[in-house]
Scaffold this motif. Structure first.
Motif, PDB file in Angstrom:
ATOM      1  N   LEU A  93       0.786  -1.238   0.000  1.00 33.69           N
ATOM      2  CA  LEU A  93       0.000   0.000   0.000  1.00 33.69           C
ATOM      3  C   LEU A  93       0.814   1.281   0.000  1.00 33.69           C
ATOM      4  N   ILE A  94       2.123   1.175   0.351  1.00 36.80           N
ATOM      5  CA  ILE A  94       2.945   2.389   0.424  1.00 36.80           C
ATOM      6  C   ILE A  94       3.292   2.867  -0.979  1.00 36.80           C
ATOM      7  N   ASP A  95       2.931   4.104  -1.298  1.00 39.99           N
ATOM      8  CA  ASP A  95       3.251   4.723  -2.589  1.00 39.99           C
ATOM      9  C   ASP A  95       4.463   5.637  -2.385  1.00 39.99           C
ATOM     10  N   ARG A  96       5.649   5.075  -2.586  1.00 42.48           N
ATOM     11  CA  ARG A  96       6.890   5.807  -2.316  1.00 42.48           C
ATOM     12  C   ARG A  96       7.031   7.041  -3.211  1.00 42.48           C
ATOM     13  N   GLU A  97       6.665   6.864  -4.480  1.00 42.64           N
ATOM     14  CA  GLU A  97       6.815   7.961  -5.433  1.00 42.64           C
ATOM     15  C   GLU A  97       5.997   9.177  -4.992  1.00 42.64           C
ATOM     16  N   ALA A  98       4.796   8.923  -4.520  1.00 44.49           N
ATOM     17  CA  ALA A  98       3.935  10.023  -4.085  1.00 44.49           C
ATOM     18  C   ALA A  98       4.546  10.762  -2.901  1.00 44.49           C
ATOM     19  N   ILE A  99       5.130  10.014  -1.948  1.00 44.24           N
ATOM     20  CA  ILE A  99       5.749  10.647  -0.776  1.00 44.24           C
ATOM     21  C   ILE A  99       6.973  11.452  -1.189  1.00 44.24           C
ATOM     22  N   ALA A 100       7.804  10.848  -2.057  1.00 49.32           N
ATOM     23  CA  ALA A 100       9.018  11.540  -2.498  1.00 49.32           C
ATOM     24  C   ALA A 100       8.680  12.839  -3.213  1.00 49.32           C
ATOM     25  N   ASP A 101       7.655  12.812  -4.046  1.00 43.29           N
ATOM     26  CA  ASP A 101       7.291  14.001  -4.830  1.00 43.29           C
ATOM     27  C   ASP A 101       6.584  15.061  -3.995  1.00 43.29           C
ATOM     28  N   SER A 102       5.583  14.638  -3.253  1.00 44.62           N
ATOM     29  CA  SER A 102       4.735  15.625  -2.597  1.00 44.62           C
ATOM     30  C   SER A 102       5.335  16.135  -1.296  1.00 44.62           C
ATOM     31  N   VAL A 103       6.106  15.305  -0.595  1.00 46.81           N
ATOM     32  CA  VAL A 103       6.670  15.729   0.688  1.00 46.81           C
ATOM     33  C   VAL A 103       8.083  16.261   0.527  1.00 46.81           C
ATOM     34  N   TYR A 104       8.876  15.611  -0.312  1.00 44.42           N
ATOM     35  CA  TYR A 104      10.303  15.941  -0.359  1.00 44.42           C
ATOM     36  C   TYR A 104      10.755  16.591  -1.655  1.00 44.42           C
ATOM     37  N   ALA A 105       9.837  16.854  -2.562  1.00 46.81           N
ATOM     38  CA  ALA A 105      10.140  17.595  -3.787  1.00 46.81           C
ATOM     39  C   ALA A 105      11.389  17.070  -4.488  1.00 46.81           C
ATOM     40  N   THR A 124      14.009  15.584  -3.201  1.00 46.34           N
ATOM     41  CA  THR A 124      15.253  15.469  -2.447  1.00 46.34           C
ATOM     42  C   THR A 124      15.419  14.057  -1.883  1.00 46.34           C
ATOM     43  N   TYR A 125      14.368  13.279  -1.898  1.00 44.04           N
ATOM     44  CA  TYR A 125      14.430  11.849  -1.620  1.00 44.04           C
ATOM     45  C   TYR A 125      13.830  11.134  -2.816  1.00 44.04           C
ATOM     46  N   GLU A 126      14.195   9.862  -2.965  1.00 41.93           N
ATOM     47  CA  GLU A 126      13.640   9.076  -4.046  1.00 41.93           C
ATOM     48  C   GLU A 126      13.206   7.710  -3.519  1.00 41.93           C
ATOM     49  N   PRO A 127      12.298   7.049  -4.212  1.00 41.08           N
ATOM     50  CA  PRO A 127      11.840   5.734  -3.733  1.00 41.08           C
ATOM     51  C   PRO A 127      12.984   4.735  -3.674  1.00 41.08           C
ATOM     52  N   VAL A 128      12.937   3.812  -2.732  1.00 35.30           N
ATOM     53  CA  VAL A 128      13.928   2.741  -2.654  1.00 35.30           C
ATOM     54  C   VAL A 128      13.184   1.422  -2.512  1.00 35.30           C
ATOM     55  N   ASP A 186      10.769 -11.202   4.368  1.00 30.92           N
ATOM     56  CA  ASP A 186      10.539 -11.121   5.821  1.00 30.92           C
ATOM     57  C   ASP A 186      10.037  -9.751   6.251  1.00 30.92           C
ATOM     58  N   LEU A 187      10.613  -8.695   5.660  1.00 32.32           N
ATOM     59  CA  LEU A 187      10.225  -7.321   5.971  1.00 32.32           C
ATOM     60  C   LEU A 187      10.287  -7.015   7.470  1.00 32.32           C
ATOM     61  N   SER A 188      11.424  -7.294   8.078  1.00 34.56           N
ATOM     62  CA  SER A 188      11.569  -6.833   9.465  1.00 34.56           C
ATOM     63  C   SER A 188      11.665  -5.311   9.496  1.00 34.56           C
ATOM     64  N   THR A 189      12.111  -4.753   8.388  1.00 35.85           N
ATOM     65  CA  THR A 189      12.001  -3.309   8.163  1.00 35.85           C
ATOM     66  C   THR A 189      11.438  -3.114   6.769  1.00 35.85           C
ATOM     67  N   LEU A 190      10.756  -2.003   6.548  1.00 39.08           N
ATOM     68  CA  LEU A 190      10.188  -1.682   5.241  1.00 39.08           C
ATOM     69  C   LEU A 190      10.837  -0.402   4.720  1.00 39.08           C
ATOM     70  N   PRO A 191      11.826  -0.554   3.810  1.00 38.77           N
ATOM     71  CA  PRO A 191      12.476   0.641   3.261  1.00 38.77           C
ATOM     72  C   PRO A 191      11.501   1.453   2.420  1.00 38.77           C
ATOM     73  N   ILE A 192      11.560   2.775   2.546  1.00 38.67           N
ATOM     74  CA  ILE A 192      10.626   3.639   1.823  1.00 38.67           C
ATOM     75  C   ILE A 192      11.367   4.615   0.916  1.00 38.67           C
ATOM     76  N   LEU A 193      12.349   5.346   1.472  1.00 39.68           N
ATOM     77  CA  LEU A 193      12.991   6.423   0.711  1.00 39.68           C
ATOM     78  C   LEU A 193      14.497   6.394   0.860  1.00 39.68           C
ATOM     79  N   GLN A 194      15.173   6.900  -0.160  1.00 35.93           N
ATOM     80  CA  GLN A 194      16.625   7.072  -0.151  1.00 35.93           C
ATOM     81  C   GLN A 194      16.924   8.547  -0.369  1.00 35.93           C
ATOM     82  N   GLY A 195      17.804   9.117   0.481  1.00 38.31           N
ATOM     83  CA  GLY A 195      18.038  10.560   0.408  1.00 38.31           C
ATOM     84  C   GLY A 195      19.483  10.932   0.196  1.00 38.31           C
ATOM     85  N   SER A 196      19.706  12.202  -0.100  1.00 38.24           N
ATOM     86  CA  SER A 196      21.030  12.758  -0.330  1.00 38.24           C
ATOM     87  C   SER A 196      21.450  13.616   0.852  1.00 38.24           C
TER      88      SER A 196
END
Length: 543
Positions: free
Chosen positions: A323-335, A337-341, A505-515
């Motif tokens: 359900l997580i839409d990484r692209e939407a978060i990267a675009d709308s929240v971080y303009a 400066t982060y990208e989906p991972v 397993d998803l013990s963690t769920l990666p969402i974004l990669q940043g600079s």
């Protein structure tokens, strides 16, 4: 490498509304004010919203604390500014003298700022206490392969390892587990108070600390006895001011009241500052990852919940990934400066793959409600699940609230989840996180060294630094094997296998990669953002 210790966690702001004024006052206190804000040629003022939890290397593993340590302590090895390769620092040389013994020769006549000699005994003391203290907020997890330290003479250190031919040990010596401390000042078996460290002047890095006001102000002066590989500090005095409100941080760099702003301005503020001709925005390589972490005991259907069911808990994690839409978060929240991972290893590092993209959502990186519904139904989950998700409102930048509002909306709009969002200040957050207080929480990761291993070992071995009770012996075995695999192709294959297993397993769920981003006045020189992820005060000057 298997890690028998119970481990730790990771690296991560306070002159509030009055900071704009305070920065000017601080500059004036140093006697170097230029009259138009910032510092003179002898003083540079840095602003940050990071927070310090402890300046004892055994007592913290967060970005704000390590930013201090990396200026004032000496390590055996380091990565030169702008470089990628590890080089001797306090060490004169280092090599494997047998498959499991890494022998280091120290430079002669090393000293701390208090005049104490820095010898092999201090090196052994530093690593022994890391393992003994094993603080839940410290970096001892990085030393899981270290069996013992021997000192044949004052200038020789032998690291005896549990595995043969560890290909990353030299890099670990550059990490937050590697600072060398003064055995005459630090406690051998407990985290030493910051005030005692400063009073003892137990520093051997480019700078020593003259004034320390926790999360308010740190005044550094160049240590003239520094003999590491970075050379003398360019600027004699550095002042670091800590902000609670990044709006004030942006305002002060914009108005020239400080010389450098480093972490964490919002994407909107960064975009605005890029149009300001009085400042320079510096962009560094990516490598920061942002995750959701799942506590396997306390998350829905976790092992210590009344409805414990590992299959249903896995279905919940995987449905969230659908359900997580990484692209939407990267675009709308971080303009941007982060990208989906789509993996637990950021793109660009050797061995990185993207297994999450093909496993979840629409199988192309986007979200899918249908996929999540099918996954939960197959697990026998027919009612909406309540998720309690915690995030830090002051550690991962001012946009975290917007990021998690998006996560909440994306999960709840499916009709499959109800999300309770909560936030806590970092100093409390860092304690609660490893005390089973948070079933699901936000985490950001800033690497200790530029290798895929640093995104895997600290997270996925038993008793990992997350303290989330995840344990997959197959993953742990592969992590141990890759750390000593000399054949690069075979090692990359193992790294891919680990990422595949973790994607399931998803013990963690990666969402974004940043600079990395820093903003400086245009006359500031030496701003270096590189693969070491260390912001170096010693290279900063005024042109």
């Amino acid at each position: 490498m298997l890690r028998p210790h119970s481990f730790t966690r990771r690296r991560g702001a306070a002159i509030a509304a009055g900071l704009a004024t305070s920065a000017l006052v601080l500059t004036g206190c140093a006697g170097g004010g230029s009259g138009d804000g910032g510092g003179s040629g002898d003083t540079i003022t840095i602003g940050t919203s990071d927070k310090v939890t402890s300046i004892d290397p055994a007592g913290s593993y967060d970005n704000g604390s390590y930013a201090v340590m990396s200026q004032v302590y000496l390590s055996l090895f380091s990565v030169p500014p702008g470089g990628n390769a590890v080089e001797p620092n306090a060490a004169e040389s280092g090599e494997f003298t047998s498959p499991n013994v890494f022998t280091v020769k120290l430079k002669p006549d090393l000293t701390f700022a208090n005049g104490h000699a820095l010898t092999s005994s201090d090196v052994k003391f530093s690593f022994d206490r890391q393992l003994k203290i094993n603080d839940p907020n410290g970096p001892a997890s990085l030393l899981g392969d270290l069996e013992s330290v021997e000192t044949p003479d004052d200038l020789t250190v032998e690291f005896h390892l549990k595995s043969d031919n560890n290909v990353i040990f030299e890099q670990i010596l550059t990490s937050p587990a590697g600072p060398i401390v003064d055995e005459e000042v630090f406690s051998p078996d407990a985290v030493t108070p910051d005030a005692d460290i400063v009073a003892g002047q137990a520093f051997a890095g480019q700078y020593k600390i003259d004034t320390f006001e926790l999360n308010s102000l740190i005044e550094y002066s160049a240590f003239d006895g520094y003999k590491g590989s970075l050379g003398p500090a360019v600027t004699p005095t550095v002042l670091v001011s800590y902000y609670t409100d990044t709006t004030n941080l942006k305002l002060d760099i914009q108005q020239g009241n400080i010389d450098v702003a480093y972490r964490s301005l919002s994407s909107t503020d960064i975009a605005d500052l890029r149009t300001n001709e009085n400042v320079t925005v510096h962009d560094g390589p990516g490598g920061e990852l942002r995750y959701l972490v799942f506590n396997f005991d306390t998350m829905p259907f976790g092992a210590k919940t009344p409805e414990a069911d590992p299959a249903k808990a896995l279905a919940v994690r995987q449905a969230m990934a659908d359900l997580i839409d990484r692209e939407a978060i990267a675009d709308s929240v971080y303009a941007g400066t982060y990208e989906p991972v789509y993996s637990h290893v950021p793109s660009g590092l050797p061995g990185a793959t993207e297994p999450l993209k093909g496993l979840y959502g629409d199988k192309e990186g986007g979200a899918s409600v249908d996929a999540a519904k099918a996954r939960l139904a197959a697990a026998g989950i027919t009612e909406p699940i309540t998720l309690n998700i915690q995030y830090s409102n002051d550690h991962y930048g001012p946009s975290s609230a917007d990021e998690y509002a998006q996560v909440k909306d994306q999960l709840e709009s499916s009709g499959l989840f109800t999300v309770n969002l909560q936030t806590t200040e970092w100093t409390q957050y860092s304690d609660d996180r490893v005390s089973d207080v948070y079933p699901i929480y936000q985490l950001g990761w800033f690497p200790d060294y530029s290798d895929a291993d640093n995104y895997l070992t600290p997270f996925f071995v038993k008793d990992n630094f997350l303290g989330n009770h995840y344990d997959n012996p197959e993953v742990a075995s592969l992590i141990e094997a890759q750390s000593s695999e000399q054949d690069e192709a075979k090692r990359l294959e193992m790294l891919g296998q680990i990422q595949d297993l973790e994607a399931n397993d998803l013990s963690t769920l990666p969402i974004l990669q940043g600079s990395q981003i820093a903003v400086s006045k245009t006359d500031i020189t030496g701003v270096t953002l590189d693969a070491s992820f260390i912001f170096r005060y010693g290279s900063l000057g005024r042109g």
